[in-house]
Design a protein around this motif. Structure first.
Motif, PDB file in Angstrom:
ATOM      1  N   GLN A 179       0.813  -1.225   0.000  1.00  0.00           N
ATOM      2  CA  GLN A 179       0.000   0.000   0.000  1.00  0.00           C
ATOM      3  C   GLN A 179       0.846   1.275   0.000  1.00  0.00           C
ATOM      4  O   GLN A 179       0.309   2.367  -0.232  1.00  0.00           O
ATOM      5  CB  GLN A 179      -0.954   0.005   1.207  1.00  0.00           C
ATOM      6  CG  GLN A 179      -1.850  -1.233   1.308  1.00  0.00           C
ATOM      7  CD  GLN A 179      -2.619  -1.535   0.039  1.00  0.00           C
ATOM      8  OE1 GLN A 179      -3.067  -0.621  -0.665  1.00  0.00           O
ATOM      9  NE2 GLN A 179      -2.784  -2.821  -0.261  1.00  0.00           N
TER      10      GLN A 179
ATOM     11  N   PRO B  23      -4.854  12.801  -0.200  1.00  0.00           N
ATOM     12  CA  PRO B  23      -5.309  11.583  -0.889  1.00  0.00           C
ATOM     13  C   PRO B  23      -4.369  10.397  -0.681  1.00  0.00           C
ATOM     14  O   PRO B  23      -4.834   9.253  -0.602  1.00  0.00           O
ATOM     15  CB  PRO B  23      -5.343  12.009  -2.359  1.00  0.00           C
ATOM     16  CG  PRO B  23      -5.470  13.484  -2.343  1.00  0.00           C
ATOM     17  CD  PRO B  23      -4.703  13.927  -1.135  1.00  0.00           C
TER      18      PRO B  23
ATOM     19  N   TRP C  80      -5.258   8.902   2.792  1.00  0.00           N
ATOM     20  CA  TRP C  80      -6.501   8.131   2.791  1.00  0.00           C
ATOM     21  C   TRP C  80      -6.409   6.916   1.867  1.00  0.00           C
ATOM     22  O   TRP C  80      -7.025   5.877   2.140  1.00  0.00           O
ATOM     23  CB  TRP C  80      -7.680   9.021   2.400  1.00  0.00           C
ATOM     24  CG  TRP C  80      -8.058   9.962   3.498  1.00  0.00           C
ATOM     25  CD1 TRP C  80      -7.919  11.313   3.528  1.00  0.00           C
ATOM     26  CD2 TRP C  80      -8.618   9.585   4.767  1.00  0.00           C
ATOM     27  NE1 TRP C  80      -8.341  11.822   4.729  1.00  0.00           N
ATOM     28  CE2 TRP C  80      -8.788  10.779   5.517  1.00  0.00           C
ATOM     29  CE3 TRP C  80      -8.987   8.369   5.347  1.00  0.00           C
ATOM     30  CZ2 TRP C  80      -9.307  10.785   6.807  1.00  0.00           C
ATOM     31  CZ3 TRP C  80      -9.498   8.369   6.639  1.00  0.00           C
ATOM     32  CH2 TRP C  80      -9.660   9.563   7.350  1.00  0.00           C
ATOM     33  N   GLY C  81      -5.637   7.027   0.813  1.00  0.00           N
ATOM     34  CA  GLY C  81      -5.442   5.873  -0.060  1.00  0.00           C
ATOM     35  C   GLY C  81      -4.769   4.727   0.670  1.00  0.00           C
ATOM     36  O   GLY C  81      -5.197   3.570   0.569  1.00  0.00           O
TER      37      GLY C  81
ATOM     38  N   GLY D 190      -6.700   1.302   1.478  1.00  0.00           N
ATOM     39  CA  GLY D 190      -6.110   0.095   0.906  1.00  0.00           C
ATOM     40  C   GLY D 190      -5.689  -0.902   1.971  1.00  0.00           C
ATOM     41  O   GLY D 190      -5.948  -2.108   1.849  1.00  0.00           O
TER      42      GLY D 190
ATOM     43  N   ASN E 125      -6.572   2.115  -3.431  1.00  0.00           N
ATOM     44  CA  ASN E 125      -5.557   3.094  -3.014  1.00  0.00           C
ATOM     45  C   ASN E 125      -5.215   4.035  -4.173  1.00  0.00           C
ATOM     46  O   ASN E 125      -5.235   5.267  -4.030  1.00  0.00           O
ATOM     47  CB  ASN E 125      -4.321   2.316  -2.545  1.00  0.00           C
ATOM     48  CG  ASN E 125      -3.240   3.187  -1.920  1.00  0.00           C
ATOM     49  OD1 ASN E 125      -3.268   4.411  -2.032  1.00  0.00           O
ATOM     50  ND2 ASN E 125      -2.283   2.550  -1.282  1.00  0.00           N
ATOM     51  N   PHE E 126      -4.895   3.463  -5.330  1.00  0.00           N
ATOM     52  CA  PHE E 126      -4.552   4.270  -6.504  1.00  0.00           C
ATOM     53  C   PHE E 126      -5.721   5.161  -6.926  1.00  0.00           C
ATOM     54  O   PHE E 126      -5.523   6.335  -7.283  1.00  0.00           O
ATOM     55  CB  PHE E 126      -4.146   3.371  -7.675  1.00  0.00           C
ATOM     56  CG  PHE E 126      -2.672   3.098  -7.752  1.00  0.00           C
ATOM     57  CD1 PHE E 126      -1.785   4.084  -8.158  1.00  0.00           C
ATOM     58  CD2 PHE E 126      -2.153   1.848  -7.427  1.00  0.00           C
ATOM     59  CE1 PHE E 126      -0.420   3.841  -8.228  1.00  0.00           C
ATOM     60  CE2 PHE E 126      -0.803   1.590  -7.498  1.00  0.00           C
ATOM     61  CZ  PHE E 126       0.078   2.588  -7.890  1.00  0.00           C
TER      62      PHE E 126
ATOM     63  N   VAL F 263      -8.144   6.404  -5.061  1.00  0.00           N
ATOM     64  CA  VAL F 263      -8.262   7.507  -4.103  1.00  0.00           C
ATOM     65  C   VAL F 263      -7.156   8.537  -4.346  1.00  0.00           C
ATOM     66  O   VAL F 263      -7.412   9.750  -4.347  1.00  0.00           O
ATOM     67  CB  VAL F 263      -8.206   6.977  -2.655  1.00  0.00           C
ATOM     68  CG1 VAL F 263      -8.116   8.131  -1.663  1.00  0.00           C
ATOM     69  CG2 VAL F 263      -9.423   6.117  -2.355  1.00  0.00           C
ATOM     70  N   CYS F 264      -5.931   8.075  -4.561  1.00  0.00           N
ATOM     71  CA  CYS F 264      -4.801   8.991  -4.793  1.00  0.00           C
ATOM     72  C   CYS F 264      -5.026   9.857  -6.035  1.00  0.00           C
ATOM     73  O   CYS F 264      -4.834  11.080  -6.002  1.00  0.00           O
ATOM     74  CB  CYS F 264      -3.503   8.200  -4.957  1.00  0.00           C
ATOM     75  SG  CYS F 264      -2.837   7.510  -3.420  1.00  0.00           S
TER      76      CYS F 264
END
Length: 503
Positions: free
Chosen positions: A415, A433, A436-437, A441, A469-470, A472-473
Motif C-alpha cells: 500500500q 489523498p 486516505w489511499g 487500501g 488506493n490508486f 483515491v490517490c
C-alpha cells in the motif's frame, strides 16, 4: 560406502559459517565509525560497488528461503508454481520504474530510510507515520519468514540433530553479534560469498535430483501425469487470475521492501545501480526456475507428503543426494551451510532496516529530534534485540507455511507503492489523498486477511486494496486545487538534474 548427511561434519560447517560471519562483521566494522554515523552503519557509507551491490540485491530478492520455501510450494502445487519465475522478473521491472530516479534524489538529499523520501516529498506527519507502520509490518513478517526458514534449514542439514527451535535461537545470537559489529557493510560483503554458494549449489541439487529420478524430466512429467494429474493439468480461470494477482503483489511489494530501497540508496553511482539491475534480470529463470524443477522432481521421489512434511523436502532430498557419492556429500553440506548463512544474512539485513526506521524515523523525528547519530544507532540496536526475541516467540510455533508468511507480508506493505510509483513522477499527487489511499487500501487488505478471505475470485486482498488506493490517490489529487508555487516546489524536489550527483 553409504554416507549419512549431517552429523559431525554438518555441525563443523555450521560452526565455521557462524564464526566466519562474526569475523566478517568485525573486519567490516573495524576502523569505521559505525556507531557514530547512521549513513555508515545502515547504508555502508553509500559506496557499494557493482559486484557487492549485485549480490546484496540478489540475496535480498532470493535468500536461502527461496530454496527452503519455494521447492516445497512447487511440490504441493505442481506446475502452477511456474508463476514464481514471472513474479521475480516483475520485481526487476518495477525497480527500473522508480529506482534510478529515486537514487539521484536520495543521493542529493542524503536519505537513510525509505520514509525519508515520503517525508521529503509529501511533508506530512500522518502520511509518514502510516507509511512507517505499513513498512514495519512488512519487515516484521519478512524477518519471521527468515527465522522459520533458519529452523527448517538447520534441522534438515543436521538430520534433526539440532531441533528446529534450538536452531532458531542459536543463529539469532550469531545474527545479533554480526549486525552489531559490521552493520550494512558486513551484510553486503557476506552476500557475495553466500550468493556464489547458492548459485553453484542450486545446479548441484538439480543434477543430484535428476540422477535420483532416473535422469529424465520427461519421465518425471509422465509419472506425475499418471499419479497426480491435478499438479500437471492446465490451470483453471481462477488459478490464472491468481497468477496475475501474485505477479503484481510480489512484483510491486518486493520492489518497495524497505531494505531493498535502502540498497538503492547504498549504490556508489546510478550507473552501478543500473548495471546491477541489468544482471539481476537474468536471475529468475536461473534461480526460481531451477528450484521449481527440483520441487517438481520431488513429487515423484517423495509422494504423499502432507503440508508439514513437504516443508522439510529439501532437507530430505539433500540427505539422499549426499548418500550418492563423497563429492555430493560435501557439496550438500557446504550448500546447506550456505543456505543457512544466506538466510541469516537476509534476516540481518531486514532487522537492520527495521531498527533504522524505528531509530531514525520514529525516535529521531518524533521522540527526540535532537538525538545524535550515535544515540540513534544505540536505540536501533536495542530495538533490534526486542523485536527479534518477540518474533522468536512466534517462530517457535509458526502461524503457517513459508509461502503463507511470504504472501502475508505483501498485503499491507504494497500500500506504500503509490508514494514511490506516483510520487516520483506526478507532481499533482497530494498528501491528503495519499494518506486516505493508504488507510483505505490497508483496511481492505487487513479485513480480508483477518477474516480468512485472502482472495476474491483469485485476486489477493493486497491488490484489491492497492487498486482502491490508486483510485483515491488519483481522483483525490485531481479534485484538489494546485497553485503554481506548489508545482514549482514539487518540481524542485523531484528534479533529477543536479551536477552534484554522480551519474
Amino acid at each position: 560406502m553409504e554416507l549419512q548427511f549431517g552429523g559431525t561434519d554438518a555441525l563443523i560447517i555450521l560452526g565455521a559459517y557462524a564464526v566466519l560471519m562474526i569475523v566478517i562483521g568485525w573486519i567490516a566494522g573495524r576502523g569505521k565509525k559505525l556507531g557514530k554515523s547512521v549513513g555508515e552503519y545502515y547504508l555502508a557509507g553509500r559506496n557499494l560497488g557493482f559486484i557487492t551491490l549485485f549480490f546484496t540485491l540478489y540475496a535480498t530478492q532470493y535468500s536461502g528461503n527461496t530454496i527452503v520455501g519455494y521447492a516445497p510450494t512447487a511440490y504441493r502445487e505442481g506446475f502452477s508454481w511456474l508463476q514464481s519465475i514471472p513474479f521475480m522478473t516483475a520485481i526487476i521491472g518495477v525497480y527500473l520504474i522508480f529506482a534510478p530516479r529515486l537514487y539521484v534524489i536520495a543521493k542529493r538529499a542524503k536519505f537513510v530510510t525509505p520514509t525519508d523520501w515520503i517525508s521529503y516529498r509529501f511533508e506530512s506527519k500522518r502520511v509518514t507515520i502510516v507509511a512507517i507502520l505499513l513498512m514495519l509490518w512488512g519487515l516484521g513478517n519478512y524477518l519471521l519468514e527468515q527465522l522459520v526458514a533458519i529452523g527448517h534449514a538447520v534441522s534438515g542439514l543436521t538430520a534433526g540433530a539440532i531441533p528446529y527451535g534450538y536452531a532458531v535461537i542459536g543463529f539469532i545470537i550469531v545474527m545479533l553479534i554480526y549486525e552489531w559489529l559490521g552493520g550494512m557493510r558486513a551484510v553486503a560483503v557476506t552476500d557475495v560469498l553466500q550468493g556464489i554458494i547458492l548459485l553453484v549449489g542450486i545446479f548441484v541439487v538439480l543434477i543430484g535430483a535428476l540422477a535420483l529420478a532416473g535422469g529424465s524430466l520427461s519421465g518425471v512429467s509422465e509419472t506425475i501425469a499418471a499419479t497426480e494429474p491435478q499438479k500437471i493439468g492446465v490451470p483453471d480461470l481462477q488459478t490464472n487470475i491468481n497468477w496475475i494477482s501474485m505477479i503484481l503483489l510480489a512484483g510491486i511489494g518486493a520492489a518497495v521492501y524497505p531494505h531493498a530501497v535502502q540498497r538503492i540508496y547504498s549504490a556508489k553511482s546510478e550507473r552501478t545501480l543500473k548495471r546491477s539491475f541489468a544482471r539481476m534480470a537474468w536471475m529468475p529463470p536461473i534461480t526460481t526456475g531451477l528450484v521449481l524443477v527440483v520441487g517438481i522432481i520431488c513429487i515423484v521421489l517423495y509422494p504423499g507428503m502432507d503440508t508439514w512434511q513437504s516443508e522439510q523436502v529439501i532437507g530430505i532430498l539433500a540427505n539422499d543426494i549426499a548418500a550418492m557419492h563423497p563429492f555430493y556429500y560435501w557439496m550438500m553440506i557446504i550448500f546447506f551451510g550456505g543456505i543457512v548463512g544466506a538466510i541469516i544474512s537476509t534476516a540481518d539485513s531486514v532487522l537492520l532496516s527495521f531498527s533504522s526506521m524505528v531509530s531514525h524515523d520514529i525516535y529521531g523525528k518524533y521522540i527526540n529530534p535532537n538525538a545524535t547519530d550515535e544515540r540513534k544507532v544505540k536505540v536501533g540496536k536495542f530495538v533490534g534485540i526486542v523485536v527479534v526475541f518477540l518474533l522468536l516467540w512466534i517462530a517457535w510455533n509458526p502461524p503457517g507455511t513459508l509461502y503463507q508468511i511470504f504472501v502475508l507480508k505483501f498485503e499491507l506493505l504494497i500500500q506504500v507503492a503509490p508514494c514511490f510509483l506516483l510520487g516520483l513522477y506526478w507532481k499533482r499527487l497530494r498528501a491528503t489523498p495519499v494518506f486516505w489511499g493508504m488507510v483505505i487500501g490497508a483496511t481492505i487488505a487487513g479485513v480480508m486477511t483477518l477474516t480468512g478471505n485472502n482472495t476474491l475470485y483469485g485476486i489477493h486482498g493486497g491488490i484489491i486494496g492497492l487498486i482502491a488506493n490508486f483510485v483515491v490517490c488519483v481522483i483525490g489529487s485531481l479534485m484538489m486545487p494546485v497553485s503554481e508555487d506548489y508545482k514549482k516546489h514539487i518540481h524542485t524536489k523531484t528534479s533529477i538534474h543536479d551536477n552534484g550527483v554522480q551519474m
